[in-house]
Design a protein around this motif. Sequence first.
Motif, mmCIF file in Angstrom:
data_model
loop_
_atom_site.group_PDB
_atom_site.id
_atom_site.type_symbol
_atom_site.label_atom_id
_atom_site.label_comp_id
_atom_site.label_asym_id
_atom_site.label_seq_id
_atom_site.Cartn_x
_atom_site.Cartn_y
_atom_site.Cartn_z
ATOM 1 N N LEU A 158 -6.397 -10.273 25.083
ATOM 2 C CA LEU A 158 -5.385 -10.495 23.732
ATOM 3 C C LEU A 158 -4.842 -9.149 23.406
ATOM 4 N N PRO A 159 -3.692 -9.181 22.686
ATOM 5 C CA PRO A 159 -3.164 -7.889 22.167
ATOM 6 C C PRO A 159 -3.922 -7.220 21.490
ATOM 7 N N ALA A 160 -4.941 -6.332 21.659
ATOM 8 C CA ALA A 160 -5.553 -5.447 20.818
ATOM 9 C C ALA A 160 -5.567 -4.199 21.264
ATOM 10 N N GLY A 161 -5.712 -3.311 20.314
ATOM 11 C CA GLY A 161 -6.049 -1.778 20.700
ATOM 12 C C GLY A 161 -7.300 -1.698 21.327
ATOM 13 N N ALA A 162 -8.192 -2.400 20.761
ATOM 14 C CA ALA A 162 -9.787 -2.171 20.988
ATOM 15 C C ALA A 162 -10.421 -3.399 20.735
ATOM 16 N N LEU A 163 -11.298 -3.671 21.580
ATOM 17 C CA LEU A 163 -12.472 -5.090 21.608
ATOM 18 C C LEU A 163 -13.808 -4.680 21.023
ATOM 19 N N TRP A 164 -14.228 -4.745 20.069
ATOM 20 C CA TRP A 164 -15.720 -4.305 19.673
ATOM 21 C C TRP A 164 -16.335 -5.448 19.587
ATOM 22 N N PRO A 165 -17.613 -5.638 19.989
ATOM 23 C CA PRO A 165 -18.365 -6.978 19.919
ATOM 24 C C PRO A 165 -19.139 -7.377 18.451
ATOM 25 N N THR A 166 -18.940 -6.205 17.893
ATOM 26 C CA THR A 166 -19.506 -6.113 16.518
ATOM 27 C C THR A 166 -19.091 -4.980 15.499
ATOM 28 N N LEU A 167 -18.933 -5.108 14.126
ATOM 29 C CA LEU A 167 -18.780 -4.019 13.268
ATOM 30 C C LEU A 167 -19.957 -3.293 12.803
ATOM 31 N N ASP A 168 -21.350 -3.815 13.282
ATOM 32 C CA ASP A 168 -22.652 -3.249 12.739
ATOM 33 C C ASP A 168 -22.620 -1.948 13.484
ATOM 34 N N GLY A 169 -23.040 -1.196 12.370
ATOM 35 C CA GLY A 169 -23.046 0.090 13.059
ATOM 36 C C GLY A 169 -21.693 1.006 13.193
ATOM 37 N N LEU B 274 0.838 -1.232 0.090
ATOM 38 C CA LEU B 274 -0.024 0.012 -0.117
ATOM 39 C C LEU B 274 0.885 1.377 0.061
ATOM 40 N N GLY B 275 2.255 1.155 0.345
ATOM 41 C CA GLY B 275 3.084 2.290 0.528
ATOM 42 C C GLY B 275 2.460 3.202 1.766
ATOM 43 N N VAL B 276 2.310 2.497 2.727
ATOM 44 C CA VAL B 276 1.782 3.099 3.817
ATOM 45 C C VAL B 276 2.644 2.817 5.223
ATOM 46 N N ASP B 277 2.702 3.623 6.122
ATOM 47 C CA ASP B 277 3.357 3.130 7.624
ATOM 48 C C ASP B 277 2.609 2.209 8.235
ATOM 49 N N ILE B 278 3.327 1.102 8.639
ATOM 50 C CA ILE B 278 2.152 0.087 9.435
ATOM 51 C C ILE B 278 1.754 0.618 10.308
ATOM 52 N N ALA B 279 2.351 1.510 11.216
ATOM 53 C CA ALA B 279 1.731 2.190 12.530
ATOM 54 C C ALA B 279 0.628 3.076 12.187
ATOM 55 N N GLU B 280 0.387 3.298 11.017
ATOM 56 C CA GLU B 280 -0.979 4.312 10.574
ATOM 57 C C GLU B 280 -1.975 3.346 10.114
ATOM 58 N N CYS B 281 -1.779 2.215 10.311
ATOM 59 C CA CYS B 281 -2.776 1.147 9.876
ATOM 60 C C CYS B 281 -3.659 0.477 10.857
ATOM 61 N N VAL B 282 -4.904 0.296 10.566
ATOM 62 C CA VAL B 282 -5.665 -0.539 11.533
ATOM 63 C C VAL B 282 -6.245 -1.551 11.004
ATOM 64 N N ALA B 283 -5.883 -2.996 11.750
ATOM 65 C CA ALA B 283 -6.216 -4.347 11.431
ATOM 66 C C ALA B 283 -7.434 -4.761 12.268
ATOM 67 N N ILE B 284 -8.226 -5.277 11.391
ATOM 68 C CA ILE B 284 -9.508 -5.952 12.100
ATOM 69 C C ILE B 284 -9.587 -7.430 12.082
ATOM 70 N N GLU B 285 -9.545 -7.995 13.323
ATOM 71 C CA GLU B 285 -9.261 -9.337 13.453
ATOM 72 C C GLU B 285 -10.189 -10.272 14.096
ATOM 73 N N ASP B 286 -10.747 -11.560 13.955
ATOM 74 C CA ASP B 286 -11.412 -12.172 14.728
ATOM 75 C C ASP B 286 -10.846 -13.500 15.507
ATOM 76 N N LEU C 280 -4.758 -11.709 15.447
ATOM 77 C CA LEU C 280 -4.348 -10.433 16.416
ATOM 78 C C LEU C 280 -2.910 -10.706 16.911
ATOM 79 N N ALA C 281 -2.442 -11.582 16.969
ATOM 80 C CA ALA C 281 -0.915 -11.765 17.348
ATOM 81 C C ALA C 281 -0.231 -11.135 16.136
ATOM 82 N N SER C 282 -0.495 -11.496 14.830
ATOM 83 C CA SER C 282 0.076 -11.148 13.591
ATOM 84 C C SER C 282 -0.021 -9.533 13.559
ATOM 85 N N ALA C 283 -1.336 -9.179 13.579
ATOM 86 C CA ALA C 283 -1.495 -7.596 13.542
ATOM 87 C C ALA C 283 -0.603 -6.940 14.515
ATOM 88 N N HIS C 284 -0.666 -7.097 15.806
ATOM 89 C CA HIS C 284 -0.010 -6.848 16.841
ATOM 90 C C HIS C 284 1.556 -6.636 16.582
#
Length: 212
Positions: free
Chosen positions: A184-195, A145-157, A162-166
């Motif tokens: 687990l190593p995550a910056g946020a825990l969301w119950p769903t992406l709905d909404g 993508l040509g972007v800094d990984i520190a500026e990326c958000v990864a969504i995992e289940d 999560l270990a890979s993204a972190h």
Amino acid sequence: MDGTLVDTEHYWMAAEEELIEAFGGSWGPDDALALVGSGLWEAAAYFQAKGVTLDADAIVARLTERVREQLAEHGVPWRPGARELLQALREASVPTALVTMSIRSMADDIVAAIPFHAFDVIVTGDAVENAKPHPEPYLTAAALLGVDIAECVAIEDSPTGLASAHASGAFAIAVPNFIALDDLPAGALWPTLDGTTVADVAALLTAREVTA
């Protein structure tokens, strides 16, 4: 992809059980959960240890083809809110990558079912040397993508994802499906992406910058 964008884990579990039973073995819920998020060639070794007398490539091909058959028969089951969030990100001109340990043919089937140009980059399990939980898949996606990984958000289940993204340095959002992701190593825990919205995702990076 599997379990995050599309609810295909039950297709994989069915394919796994069929494979094991074809070789006279038994397959339980713990076996299925142990492989969620794993690379397919790593999973192949698990099947060989359970008595499947095929080489790794043959196992990967057989499982993938069976899942693709189920997709063709039953359709693509989207996870709640995932396609909507993806479309909103695209409309906001956010670069996006699909990082999956499925092989490219499987990923192409899913992407073809999305009625808009969903991803700038696709990184699959047959395109990397090291599968998740290694950071290589996410680092590869950021580089392409040509972007800094520190500026990326990864969504995992999955814990593996999560270990890979972190480990890559991305901001990881845990959205549980089959497996609880608490502590687990995550910056946020969301119950769903709905909404969820683009603003919700952007706020996570803003908050990280403030606390850094």
